[in-house]
Design an enzyme around this catalytic site. Structure first.
Site, PDB file in Angstrom:
ATOM      1  N   TYR A 112       0.616  34.859  53.130  1.00  0.00           N
ATOM      2  CA  TYR A 112       0.859  34.373  51.680  1.00  0.00           C
ATOM      3  C   TYR A 112       0.053  33.326  51.287  1.00  0.00           C
ATOM      4  O   TYR A 112      -0.640  32.624  52.088  1.00  0.00           O
ATOM      5  CB  TYR A 112       2.295  33.721  51.524  1.00  0.00           C
ATOM      6  CG  TYR A 112       3.445  34.549  51.815  1.00  0.00           C
ATOM      7  CD1 TYR A 112       3.828  35.200  50.632  1.00  0.00           C
ATOM      8  CD2 TYR A 112       4.300  34.531  52.955  1.00  0.00           C
ATOM      9  CE1 TYR A 112       5.002  36.140  50.709  1.00  0.00           C
ATOM     10  CE2 TYR A 112       5.332  35.291  52.895  1.00  0.00           C
ATOM     11  CZ  TYR A 112       5.702  36.240  51.870  1.00  0.00           C
ATOM     12  OH  TYR A 112       6.997  36.733  51.981  1.00  0.00           O
TER      13      TYR A 112
ATOM     14  N   LYS B 232      22.492  15.268  72.791  1.00  0.00           N
ATOM     15  CA  LYS B 232      22.656  15.445  71.424  1.00  0.00           C
ATOM     16  C   LYS B 232      22.098  16.857  70.978  1.00  0.00           C
ATOM     17  O   LYS B 232      20.828  17.199  71.560  1.00  0.00           O
ATOM     18  CB  LYS B 232      22.308  14.155  70.707  1.00  0.00           C
ATOM     19  CG  LYS B 232      20.954  13.859  70.672  1.00  0.00           C
ATOM     20  CD  LYS B 232      20.729  12.316  70.192  1.00  0.00           C
ATOM     21  CE  LYS B 232      19.568  12.194  70.266  1.00  0.00           C
ATOM     22  NZ  LYS B 232      18.970  10.567  69.902  1.00  0.00           N
TER      23      LYS B 232
HETATM   24  C1  LIG Z   1      18.254  10.203  70.795  1.00  0.00           C
HETATM   25  C2  LIG Z   1      18.430   8.877  71.761  1.00  0.00           C
HETATM   26  C3  LIG Z   1      17.955   8.463  73.038  1.00  0.00           C
HETATM   27  C4  LIG Z   1      16.949   9.413  73.603  1.00  0.00           C
HETATM   28  O1  LIG Z   1      15.744   9.423  73.143  1.00  0.00           O
HETATM   29  P1  LIG Z   1      14.292  10.055  73.435  1.00  0.00           P
HETATM   30  O2  LIG Z   1      13.272   9.390  72.779  1.00  0.00           O
HETATM   31  O3  LIG Z   1      14.601  11.470  73.301  1.00  0.00           O
HETATM   32  O4  LIG Z   1      14.404   9.820  75.038  1.00  0.00           O
HETATM   33  C5  LIG Z   1      18.384   7.246  73.418  1.00  0.00           C
HETATM   34  N1  LIG Z   1      18.956   6.397  72.865  1.00  0.00           N
HETATM   35  C6  LIG Z   1      19.424   6.533  71.673  1.00  0.00           C
HETATM   36  C7  LIG Z   1      20.477   5.684  70.915  1.00  0.00           C
HETATM   37  C8  LIG Z   1      19.319   7.731  70.944  1.00  0.00           C
HETATM   38  O5  LIG Z   1      19.780   8.063  69.815  1.00  0.00           O
END
Ligand SMILES: *Cc1c(COP(=O)(O)O)cnc(C)c1O
Length: 361
Positions: A258, A33
Site C-alpha cells: 500500500y 491483567k
Molecule cells: C500494570 C500494573 C503493574 C505492572 O506494571 P509493569 O510495568 O508491567 O511491571 C503494577 N502495578 C500497577 C498498579 C499496575 O497497574
C-alpha cells in the site's frame, strides 16, 4: 490453517517470576491483567499457581475469569471496584481491592458487608492519575481502619518514571510515600517491573511486609530503552510467528504494498508473510524493522497490511515458500520491534489477537 501463531513458553514465565522474587526478596503478585498482557491469563495463572503469592488484574471481570478457572490464590483488583454492586461478588470470591478515591471510601462506609475486606490503599505519590493526595492519605487510612469492614490495609503507590534509569522522580516518589506512611509498619507495595529491575539501591531487600507487582518482566520483555543487566536475565515468553506464503522477484524501481512506501532500490526478492495488523503486528513498523526468517536476521519492507506483511529475502536465497518467520520472540526482542514502531512491548503483547495461541512448558 493459517500459520500465524503465538507460542507461549510457560517455563520462561516461571523463570521470570522467580527472578522477580529473587531480585526483591519479597512476596510478589503476578500481574495478569489484560489477559496476561495477551499471553492468556488463565493459562499463565495456572502455570504460576504453585508458586505465585497471588495475582493482580484490572477489574472484577478479569478476576472472575481466574476464579471460574479454579484459581484459589489471592487476586487483587488494581482499580478496585467501579460500582457499588461489585462489593458483594468481591467478598463472595474473596478478592482484594485497591481503594484509590474517596468515592470508593464513601461506598464502603455505607454498604453492609457480610465479610471483611482486604484493601490496598493507594497514595498518589506523583503519578497524578489515581490515589489519595499525600495530605489526604492519613485521613483516608483512618476512615478505612475505622469503618469496621476492613481487616487488612496494604499501603501502595505506583511509579511514573521507573523505566528512566536516571530519573530523580523515583526517589522523590519513594520519599513522598515514606512521609505519607510514616508510622504505619504494616504491609506495603510499590514496585512494578522497572522499579524492581532497575532500582535495587532504593529499596530494602526482603522486607517481610513488601509486596512486589511485576508485570511486563514476567513476559520477558525489558521495560527499559537500553540494555540493562537484570532485564537481560529475562526469558521471552511469547514467540509471534508465521510463514512465507508467496515469493516474488522484482526488478529495481518497483513499489511493494500500500502507498508504495517501499520502492526496490535493487532487484529484490520479496517474501509475503501471513501476519498483519489485524493480528496485532504494528502497522507503524517502518521499513527495516527486524524479524527472522528461518532463524536468520531479515527486515520488513513496505507497509504492513491487515493480513499480510512483506520481507526482503534478497540476501536469504535459501528462504522461500513455507519458511518460518519470527516477528518477535527469542531472536527478535519484542521491545526492539516496539521501539521501531514508536510504541512499547506492553502494547504489542496486548494487541495480539486472531492468531492461534499455543502454550507449552
Ligand atoms: C500494570 C500494573 C503493574 C505492572 O506494571 P509493569 O510495568 O508491567 O511491571 C503494577 N502495578 C500497577 C498498579 C499496575 O497497574
Amino acid at each position: 490453517m493459517r500459520p500465524a501463531r503465538a507460542l507461549i513458553d510457560l517455563a520462561a514465565l516461571r523463570h521470570n517470576y522467580r527472578l522477580a522474587r529473587e531480585l526483591g526478596g519479597a512476596r510478589a503478585l503476578a500481574v495478569v491483567k489484560a489477559d496476561a498482557y495477551g499471553h492468556g491469563a488463565v493459562r499463565c495463572a495456572q502455570a504460576l499457581e504453585g508458586e505465585a503469592d497471588g495475582f493482580a488484574v484490572a477489574c472484577i471481570e478479569e478476576a472472575l475469569e481466574l476464579r471460574e478457572a479454579g484459581i484459589r490464590a489471592p487476586i487483587l483488583l488494581l482499580e478496585g471496584f467501579f460500582e457499588a454492586d461489585e462489593l458483594e461478588p468481591i467478598q463472595r470470591h474473596d478478592l482484594w481491592c485497591v481503594v484509590h478515591s474517596s468515592w470508593q471510601l464513601d461506598i464502603i462506609e455505607r454498604t453492609a458487608l457480610a465479610r471483611p475486606l482486604t484493601c490496598w490503599l493507594k497514595l498518589d505519590s506523583g503519578m497524578h492519575r489515581v490515589g489519595f493526595a499525600p495530605d489526604d492519605y492519613r485521613a483516608a487510612h483512618a476512615r478505612l481502619a475505622a469503618c469496621g469492614k476492613v481487616t487488612r490495609i496494604v499501603a501502595m503507590s505506583h511509579f511514573a518514571r521507573a523505566d528512566e534509569l536516571d530519573s530523580p522522580r523515583v526517589a522523590e516518589q519513594l520519599a513522598q510515600f515514606a512521609a505519607a506512611t510514616e508510622g504505619f509498619d504494616g504491609e506495603y507495595s510499590l514496585r512494578n517491573s522497572p522499579a524492581l529491575l532497575g532500582w535495587p539501591q532504593l529499596f530494602r531487600r526482603g522486607h517481610e511486609g513488601e509486596w512486589l507487582r511485576p508485570g511486563i518482566m514476567l513476559y520477558g520483555a525489558t521495560p527499559f530503552e537500553h540494555y540493562q543487566a537484570q532485564a537481560a536475565r529475562l526469558r521471552p515468553v511469547m514467540t509471534l510467528e508465521s510463514k512465507i506464503i508467496s515469493v516474488r522477484e522484482l526488478p529495481a524501481g518497483e513499489p511493494v504494498g500500500y502507498g508504495a512506501r517501499f520502492v526496490s532500490p535493487r532487484p529484490t526478492r520479496v517474501g509475503v508473510v501471513a501476519m498483519g495488523y489485524a493480528d496485532g503486528y504494528p502497522r507503524h513498523a517502518p521499513d527495516g524493522t527486524p524479524l527472522a526468517v528461518d532463524g536468520r536476521p531479515a527486515r520488513l519492507i513496505g507497509r504492513v497490511s491487515m493480513d499480510m506483511l512483506t520481507v526482503d529475502l534478497t540476501d536469504l536465497p535459501r528462504a522461500g515458500l513455507g519458511s518460518r518467520v519470527e516477528l518477535w520472540g527469542a531472536q527478535v526482542p519484542a521491545s526492539t520491534v516496539a521501539a521501531a514502531a514508536g510504541t512499547i512491548a506492553y502494547q504489542l503483547f496486548c494487541n495480539v489477537r486472531r492468531v492461534a495461541r499455543a502454550w507449552h512448558d
